[in-house]
Enzyme design. Structure first.
Site, PDB file in Angstrom:
ATOM      1  N   HIS A 158       0.817  -1.218   0.000  1.00 45.55           N
ATOM      2  CA  HIS A 158       0.000   0.000   0.000  1.00 45.55           C
ATOM      3  C   HIS A 158       0.855   1.274   0.000  1.00 45.55           C
ATOM      4  CE1 HIS A 158      -3.563  -2.359   0.417  1.00 45.55           C
ATOM      5  NE2 HIS A 158      -3.271  -2.796   1.626  1.00 45.55           N
ATOM      6  N   ASP A 194      -2.615 -10.513  -2.269  1.00 48.11           N
ATOM      7  CA  ASP A 194      -3.175 -10.017  -1.011  1.00 48.11           C
ATOM      8  C   ASP A 194      -4.661  -9.689  -1.233  1.00 48.11           C
ATOM      9  OD1 ASP A 194      -1.904  -8.472   1.693  1.00 48.11           O
ATOM     10  OD2 ASP A 194      -3.808  -7.635   0.978  1.00 48.11           O
TER      11      ASP A 194
HETATM   12 ZN    ZN Z   1      -3.996  -7.016   2.833  1.00 50.09          ZN
END
Ligand code: ZN
Length: 343
Positions: A158, A194
């Protein structure tokens, strides 16, 4: 499977973040890495201590002003009267604001995308350690083409070039991909499994044709990171066509996931990468505390086996996946499945 790890990550031990308006315990704890380590040791995988690689591989991906914030922000924060034990932003630049702030509270809003990336006194050290793990493992794959698993924590996908978010500070998968490029790989694919969209990784490589980014994740209409991860984000400029998002509906199980993985791997095959980086989140698990999908431990084994069967020189980088009673089993299943697929 060669495993690279270090205990230096533990300097970063975040306590809280804000979920649905509540300040709650941060699930991205040092204990996660201990669980992963026990799982790989029980699986008989050799664990190698990460080397120190300095700032160069990190600075090849991240902006200098952002790295300065990560390194020095805590010292500024500590000067604030009544400061909390972690830097948490309480104001963010809205879509009509563009000034680059100089006060630490403004900088927090500028450099921290959300409240899930609190910065404490050891965050810089812990994030650097995690990046070192990724770089050491990338160097092993570059040297002989045999697979390696980077036991990274905190995770990275992220994190943008200039922004933390979602438990991530330095984008380990991106740093590893760039390192592999500089070690001679002409094309690198990052396949992100993910449960959350790999938005930072997408952002870093969005305009590049040499690094393909493919992400399978929970539909961001209803799930973090909300603002990215949609199928119409395909890359831009020279990178147009080199980004693929495959959002999945809530509750998707093994069969739906594996079908989608076939599509992802067809796109990877068309790109013909010299090296594959797998951004391995274990949070698609049916038992993950942040659950959105419903992959079983058997499903993780099949995901690992299918990826192993591709035959690419492969670096597996640990991303998310939070504590449940099967977190370690899921990692063991992916690694064992990968080795089965490779045989
Ligand atoms: Zn994650």
């Amino acid at each position: 499977m060669r495993v690279v790890a270090t205990d230096r990550h533990a300097a970063h031990a975040p306590s809280g973040f804000i979920a649905r308006g509540n300040r709650v315990a941060n699930p991205e704890t040092p204990e996660r890495a201990a669980i992963f380590r026990r799982a790989v040791e029980a699986g008989g995988h050799a664990v190698i201590e990460a080397g120190g690689h300095g700032l160069a591989p990190v600075a090849a991906i991240h902006a200098a002003d952002y790295l300065e914030f990560l390194e020095t922000g805590w010292a500024e924060w500590e000067q604030l009267p009544d400061h909390a034990p972690e830097i948490l932003p309480n104001v963010h630049p809205g879509r009509n604001m563009s000034i680059h702030p100089t006060h630490i509270v403004g900088k927090a809003g500028h450099y921290q995308a959300d409240t899930a990336c609190p910065i404490g006194p050891g965050t810089w050290e812990g994030a650097r350690a995690s990046a070192d793990v990724a770089v050491s493992a990338a160097d092993m794959v570059a040297a002989d083409g045999a697979p390696a698993y980077a036991l990274c924590r905190p995770p990275g996908h992220h994190a943008y070039a200039d922004q933390a978010g979602g438990f991530c500070f330095l984008n380990n998968s991106a740093i590893a991909a760039q390192r592999l490029r500089e070690s001679g790989a002409k094309r690198v694919t990052i396949l992100d499994v993910d449960v959350h969209h790999g938005n930072g990784t997408q952002g870093i490589f969005y305009r590049r044709a040499d690094v393909q980014t493919v992400s399978i994740h929970g539909d961001p209409h209803a799930y973090y990171p909300f603002f990215t991860g949609y199928a119409d984000e395909i890359g831009a400029g020279p990178g147009r066509g080199a980004n693929l998002n495959l959002p999945l509906p809530r509750g998707t199980g093994d069969a739906g996931y594996l079908d989608t993985l076939e599509g992802a791997l067809a796109a990877v095959e068309a790109f013909r990468p010299d090296v594959l980086v797998v951004a391995l989140g274990l949070d698609p698990s049916e038992k993950d505390p942040l659950a959105f999908l419903a992959v079983t431990t058997d499903g993780f084994g099949r995901i690992g086996e299918r990826i192993g069967r591709t035959g690419y020189p492969t670096l597996i980088v640990q991303e998310g996946g939070y504590i449940s009673d099967i977190l370690g089993d899921n990692l063991a299943a992916v690694l064992a499945g990968f080795e089965t697929g490779r045989r």
